[in-house]
Design a protein around this motif. Structure first.
Motif, PDB file in Angstrom:
ATOM      1  N   VAL A 146      80.193 -92.853  41.961  1.00  0.00           N
ATOM      2  CA  VAL A 146      79.063 -92.792  41.027  1.00  0.00           C
ATOM      3  C   VAL A 146      78.023 -91.845  41.610  1.00  0.00           C
ATOM      4  CG1 VAL A 146      77.202 -94.093  39.910  1.00  0.00           C
ATOM      5  CG2 VAL A 146      79.477 -95.139  40.190  1.00  0.00           C
ATOM      6  N   LEU A 147      77.605 -90.859  40.841  1.00  0.00           N
ATOM      7  CA  LEU A 147      76.539 -89.964  41.271  1.00  0.00           C
ATOM      8  C   LEU A 147      75.197 -90.643  40.995  1.00  0.00           C
ATOM      9  CD1 LEU A 147      75.574 -87.243  42.346  1.00  0.00           C
ATOM     10  CD2 LEU A 147      75.755 -86.330  40.013  1.00  0.00           C
ATOM     11  N   VAL A 148      74.439 -90.898  42.063  1.00  0.00           N
ATOM     12  CA  VAL A 148      73.155 -91.603  41.952  1.00  0.00           C
ATOM     13  C   VAL A 148      72.041 -90.637  42.347  1.00  0.00           C
ATOM     14  CG1 VAL A 148      71.815 -93.634  42.614  1.00  0.00           C
ATOM     15  CG2 VAL A 148      74.321 -93.746  42.608  1.00  0.00           C
ATOM     16  N   MET A 149      71.034 -90.493  41.481  1.00  0.00           N
ATOM     17  CA  MET A 149      69.973 -89.512  41.669  1.00  0.00           C
ATOM     18  C   MET A 149      68.632 -90.177  41.961  1.00  0.00           C
ATOM     19  SD  MET A 149      70.741 -86.945  38.512  1.00  0.00           S
ATOM     20  CE  MET A 149      72.316 -86.136  38.309  1.00  0.00           C
ATOM     21  N   ASP A 150      67.907 -89.573  42.884  1.00  0.00           N
ATOM     22  CA  ASP A 150      66.538 -89.978  43.217  1.00  0.00           C
ATOM     23  C   ASP A 150      65.606 -88.870  42.746  1.00  0.00           C
ATOM     24  OD1 ASP A 150      64.079 -90.527  44.381  1.00  0.00           O
ATOM     25  OD2 ASP A 150      64.819 -90.483  46.443  1.00  0.00           O
ATOM     26  N   THR A 151      64.889 -89.130  41.639  1.00  0.00           N
ATOM     27  CA  THR A 151      63.934 -88.156  41.103  1.00  0.00           C
ATOM     28  C   THR A 151      62.495 -88.613  41.274  1.00  0.00           C
ATOM     29  OG1 THR A 151      63.727 -89.059  38.853  1.00  0.00           O
ATOM     30  CG2 THR A 151      65.639 -87.645  39.294  1.00  0.00           C
ATOM     31  N   ARG A 152      62.304 -89.775  41.933  1.00  0.00           N
ATOM     32  CA  ARG A 152      60.986 -90.400  42.048  1.00  0.00           C
ATOM     33  C   ARG A 152      60.450 -90.807  40.672  1.00  0.00           C
ATOM     34  NH1 ARG A 152      60.472 -85.826  42.622  1.00  0.00           N
ATOM     35  NH2 ARG A 152      58.374 -85.734  41.760  1.00  0.00           N
TER      36      ARG A 152
ATOM     37  N   PHE B 169      77.789 -82.047  41.160  1.00  0.00           N
ATOM     38  CA  PHE B 169      78.783 -82.337  40.132  1.00  0.00           C
ATOM     39  C   PHE B 169      80.155 -81.767  40.486  1.00  0.00           C
ATOM     40  CE2 PHE B 169      74.661 -82.808  38.290  1.00  0.00           C
ATOM     41  CZ  PHE B 169      74.788 -83.888  37.442  1.00  0.00           C
ATOM     42  N   GLU B 170      80.183 -80.839  41.426  1.00  0.00           N
ATOM     43  CA  GLU B 170      81.448 -80.285  41.901  1.00  0.00           C
ATOM     44  C   GLU B 170      81.973 -81.015  43.134  1.00  0.00           C
ATOM     45  OE1 GLU B 170      83.193 -77.983  40.333  1.00  0.00           O
ATOM     46  OE2 GLU B 170      81.642 -77.792  38.792  1.00  0.00           O
ATOM     47  N   GLU B 171      81.115 -81.729  43.831  1.00  0.00           N
ATOM     48  CA  GLU B 171      81.512 -82.358  45.095  1.00  0.00           C
ATOM     49  C   GLU B 171      81.586 -83.876  45.040  1.00  0.00           C
ATOM     50  OE1 GLU B 171      79.213 -80.847  48.393  1.00  0.00           O
ATOM     51  OE2 GLU B 171      79.274 -78.793  47.606  1.00  0.00           O
TER      52      GLU B 171
ATOM     53  N   ARG C  68      81.293 -82.483  33.104  1.00  0.00           N
ATOM     54  CA  ARG C  68      82.037 -81.991  34.256  1.00  0.00           C
ATOM     55  C   ARG C  68      82.343 -83.133  35.232  1.00  0.00           C
ATOM     56  NH1 ARG C  68      85.906 -79.247  36.640  1.00  0.00           N
ATOM     57  NH2 ARG C  68      85.356 -78.449  38.716  1.00  0.00           N
ATOM     58  N   LEU C  69      81.367 -84.000  35.456  1.00  0.00           N
ATOM     59  CA  LEU C  69      81.571 -85.144  36.341  1.00  0.00           C
ATOM     60  C   LEU C  69      82.685 -86.046  35.799  1.00  0.00           C
ATOM     61  CD1 LEU C  69      80.498 -86.648  38.888  1.00  0.00           C
ATOM     62  CD2 LEU C  69      78.976 -87.906  37.339  1.00  0.00           C
ATOM     63  N   LYS C  70      82.690 -86.288  34.509  1.00  0.00           N
ATOM     64  CA  LYS C  70      83.740 -87.091  33.901  1.00  0.00           C
ATOM     65  C   LYS C  70      85.100 -86.435  34.073  1.00  0.00           C
ATOM     66  CE  LYS C  70      85.373 -89.030  29.541  1.00  0.00           C
ATOM     67  NZ  LYS C  70      85.132 -89.204  28.076  1.00  0.00           N
ATOM     68  N   ALA C  71      85.180 -85.133  33.821  1.00  0.00           N
ATOM     69  CA  ALA C  71      86.451 -84.420  33.914  1.00  0.00           C
ATOM     70  C   ALA C  71      87.022 -84.458  35.325  1.00  0.00           C
ATOM     71  CB  ALA C  71      86.270 -82.975  33.457  1.00  0.00           C
ATOM     72  N   ARG C  72      86.152 -84.552  36.330  1.00  0.00           N
ATOM     73  CA  ARG C  72      86.594 -84.581  37.716  1.00  0.00           C
ATOM     74  C   ARG C  72      86.917 -85.999  38.199  1.00  0.00           C
ATOM     75  NH1 ARG C  72      83.536 -83.662  41.375  1.00  0.00           N
ATOM     76  NH2 ARG C  72      85.146 -82.963  42.828  1.00  0.00           N
ATOM     77  N   GLY C  73      86.821 -86.976  37.298  1.00  0.00           N
ATOM     78  CA  GLY C  73      87.196 -88.342  37.658  1.00  0.00           C
ATOM     79  C   GLY C  73      86.080 -89.195  38.199  1.00  0.00           C
ATOM     80  N   GLY C  74      84.833 -88.779  38.009  1.00  0.00           N
ATOM     81  CA  GLY C  74      83.708 -89.600  38.447  1.00  0.00           C
ATOM     82  C   GLY C  74      83.696 -90.940  37.730  1.00  0.00           C
ATOM     83  N   ALA C  75      83.092 -91.935  38.379  1.00  0.00           N
ATOM     84  CA  ALA C  75      83.044 -93.281  37.809  1.00  0.00           C
ATOM     85  C   ALA C  75      81.786 -93.527  36.985  1.00  0.00           C
ATOM     86  CB  ALA C  75      83.141 -94.328  38.912  1.00  0.00           C
TER      87      ALA C  75
END
Length: 241
Positions: free
Chosen positions: A91-97, A83-85, A112-119
Motif C-alpha cells: 500500500v502506498l501511504v503518503m504524508d502530506t501534512r 508509483f514505479e517502485e 499505474r499503481l493498480k497495474a503494477r499490482g499495488g494493494a
C-alpha cells in the motif's frame, strides 16, 4: 531501500475478513493506541477491501526554486518514482501534512499503481480526478477531494521512510488495512498476532450477535466472560462441523 513482507498468505486472508474497528480494539489491548488516521475515508462506497505492507512517500511544502512542473518526466522525480517502485502487494501511504489545497496525485498515477499490482493507496491529503479514481475499483483513501494540481503546494522528497499520516506513525512494512470506515495501521512486528486475535474476535462477535438477536442480554456476553467463551467454543465447533 528496505522493503519488508510481514504477512503470510493466511494472515492476509484473515485481515481481509475483519473490520478495522476490531483490529483497532486488538491493537489497543496490545498497548498500541493511536492506529487509525483520523478523517481518512475511501474515495467512494463499495471499493474492495485493502490489506498490504506500507510503502511510504513523504511530502514537504513546495518552494518556488525546487521541483515544480518542470521536474516531472525525469527518472529522478520522487513523486513519480513512488508509483514505479512501490512493490506489488504493498500500500502506498503518503504524508502530506494534511494538505488538500493541492492534490497528492490523480487517476493516471493510481491507475499505474493498480497495474503494477499495488494493494491500495492512502493519503492524508486528497486526490484529483476522484470520479475516475472511483472507476478504477481500486482501494483509495483520502481526507477530501483535491482537484487543484500539486504544483505550488507539495514537493515529494523521500520514499520508504517513517512518516506521519494524519498524526499516525507509519513505518515501512507496517500493515495497512482499509474498509468502508477508514484505515488502520498495524505494526509489522505484531501483525501475525493481531491478525489471529482479530479473526478470533470477529468470530466471537458473530456468535454474540446471534445470541443478542435471540433475545439474550449483553451482560455476561460482551465483553466475553469465561462462561461465554466456553459457549462460543461449542458454537464454533458445531459451526465448523
Amino acid at each position: 531501500m528496505t522493503v519488508t513482507n510481514a504477512l503470510t498468505a493466511a494472515d492476509r486472508e484473515r485481515l481481509k475478513q475483519v473490520s478495522i474497528a476490531t483490529i483497532s480494539t486488538c491493537l489497543y489491548r496490545a498497548g498500541v493506541k493511536v492506529t487509525c488516521p483520523h478523517g481518512i475515508m475511501p474515495v467512494a462506497p463499495g471499493l474492495p477491501r485493502m490489506v498490504g505492507e506500507a510503502f511510504t512517500l513523504r511530502f514537504i511544502p513546495m518552494r518556488d526554486d525546487v521541483g515544480g512542473l518542470s521536474s516531472y518526466g525525469g527518472r529522478e522525480n520522487v513523486h513519480q518514482r513512488a508509483f514505479e517502485e512501490c512493490p506489488a502487494g504493498h500500500v502506498l501511504v503518503m504524508d502530506t501534512r494534511g494538505e488538500t489545497r493541492g492534490c497528492s496525485c490523480g487517476d493516471l498515477l493510481i491507475g499505474r499503481l493498480k497495474a503494477r499490482g499495488g494493494a491500495g493507496i492512502v493519503t492524508d491529503g486528497g486526490f484529483r480526478d476522484t470520479p475516475d479514481v472511483t472507476l478504477l475499483a481500486f482501494p483509495a483513501y483520502q481526507r477530501a477531494p483535491a482537484p487543484a494540481p500539486s504544483f505550488g503546494r507539495l514537493q515529494a522528497v523521500e520514499l520508504n521512510v517513517p512518516i506521519g499520516c494524519s498524526d499516525v506513525a507509519v513505518y515501512p512494512g507496517d500493515i495497512i488495512v482499509g474498509d468502508a470506515e477508514g484505515v488502520v495501521v498495524i505494526p509489522a512486528a505484531i501483525a501475525p498476532r493481531i491478525a489471529g486475535e482479530a479473526y478470533d474476535m470477529t468470530q466471537y462477535d458473530t456468535f454474540a450477535a446471534e445470541e443478542v438477536a435471540h433475545g439474550r442480554s449483553i451482560v455476561g456476553l460482551y465483553p466475553a466472560t469465561e462462561a461465554s467463551r466456553l459457549e462460543f467454543e461449542r458454537w464454533r465447533r458445531q459451526r465448523n462441523g
